[in-house]
Design an enzyme around this catalytic site. Sequence first.
Site, short mmCIF file in Angstrom:
data_model
loop_
_atom_site.label_atom_id
_atom_site.label_comp_id
_atom_site.label_asym_id
_atom_site.label_seq_id
_atom_site.Cartn_x
_atom_site.Cartn_y
_atom_site.Cartn_z
N CYS A 378 0.83 -1.20 0.00
CA CYS A 378 0.00 0.00 0.00
C CYS A 378 0.87 1.26 0.00
CB CYS A 378 -0.98 -0.04 1.17
SG CYS A 378 -2.31 1.18 1.04
N HIS A 504 -3.73 -4.83 -0.13
CA HIS A 504 -3.24 -5.45 1.10
C HIS A 504 -3.37 -6.97 0.99
CE1 HIS A 504 -2.94 -1.90 3.86
NE2 HIS A 504 -3.69 -1.36 2.90
N GLU A 506 -2.18 -9.20 2.82
CA GLU A 506 -2.16 -9.89 4.13
C GLU A 506 -3.54 -10.26 4.63
OE1 GLU A 506 -2.21 -5.40 5.18
OE2 GLU A 506 -1.45 -6.70 3.58
#
EC number: 6.3.4.2
Length: 531
Positions: A378, A504, A506
């Site tokens: 990001c 993102h 994750e």
Amino acid sequence: MPKFVVVTGGVMSGLGKGVVAASVGRILRARGLSVTAVKIDPYLNVDAGTMNPYQHGEVFVTFDGGETDLDLGHYERFLDVELPHRNNITSGQIYKSVIEKERRGDYLGQTVQLIPHVTDEIKRRLVEAAGGFDVAIVEIGGTVGDYEQLPFLEAVRQLRLELGGDVLFVHVAWVPILKTTGEFKTKPLQHSVAELRRYGIQPDAVVVRSERPIDANAVKKISLFAHVPQHAIFNSYDVDTIYKVPLLLERQGMGDFLVERLRLRGRSPDYGEWESFVARLSAPSRKIAVGMCGKYVELPDAYLSIVEALRHAGAALDVRPELVWINSVEVEKNPDLLPKAGVDAMVVLPGFGKRGTEGMIECVRYARTEKIPFLGICFGMQLAVVEFARNVLGLRDANSTELDPQTPHPVVHLAPEQESVDVLGGSMILGNREVEIVPGTLAAALYKASLTVERHRHRFEVNLAYVPKLQEAGLVVSGWRRDVKRVEIIELPAHPYFIATQFHPEFKSRPTRPRPLFLGLLSAAVEQSRR
């Protein structure tokens, strides 16, 4: 009608109540039951989106664009589900909804009160979130006795009255040990249960948090004073990884207790994949030092999902990622900190605002020039573009307009749809977006697909006007938003492993399904270390 398991906490905050709630869900999932989870946060914020990371930790982004409590991340990872934003309920949402209904005249002239109007709204949302599932885990944030909790405790008390045995209460509380005598002190737990009973709630089960396993004498005392059978007292003592907690509670009989008490029909528990993951996580064959460069590193919970995603990837590769936290503010003062860190890989983390960003840019430069495997996420991708523009393209004053509105080279600028936004809360580019991956790139090799769906949380983007120059200098755009022309992935083919994303990755990582970018980072670091 779904069953409800309501998890409350006592004695003090920070006990890992969310992990216990997620573990209860994992235990039920192992029996083939469909499970969802709801986090109640009693604060008056509508959501977590505008909260300081130092106060709240990570903002977890749901697939549908919710900015939620980090416990929803625990739930998604443990249950292997995708939860909607409605599964994070706050006092701000409840009061806002009730007041809006009153203004519309929905209450037909009634005097609007905490009971029944606020409690009815809470119950309505819980039942709505639980719809279609066998069991809903409901975690009430905070500690019993907090003023902010009272409407929620009253609502779940009423829910128990209405649904009877379909609602089960689990109370999580700390039992300290007096080191001079080695004695477990159960009095704080007794008092927290007594406080809970003042609100009309008798726990059906108690989960004791402790540093080490409690003894039989402590169990007897808790049973007597908390009015809970000994077989319904479970012990979540400290372990080296949170992923062991479901297995720990299962061995103590929690699964059988839940199934019997809630009258559920489930298969024999299957922990095959989970146990294999935990075994790999606990005994890796090698270690890799991963630099974590960011501005909120004093509180690692600000990057919780990234930490967990690295652990998931490490377990799959038989590697333990040892995290080296690098404070970008300190790097600004002393760039020589980076060579001393001795990292095998570098992650430049998400963030907002100017503070510490030059230190983050220096981390990018160091990883690029020293050929250290690199992942930017990001804000980390945006700063990677800034660094490349300055030091490779030669645009010395290149910057993001977020950091320098007057920069002569705005290689990162505000996304067009953000220009008319005049409120902070819930107004970013949020949630799932489709990303097209360019064939023949590192991204394509990692994803083994031409399309991926990833979660987003940003306002700024790479300025398309500079993309041709960046590409001429050697930067490759390997991922684009499908619905609008927006840079989503960049990489440097001349580097052993240099990739960064606007999204993102994750948030979609799971213990048994790690994400490609984290696998690639650690694999590259292992390969580099062998050389």
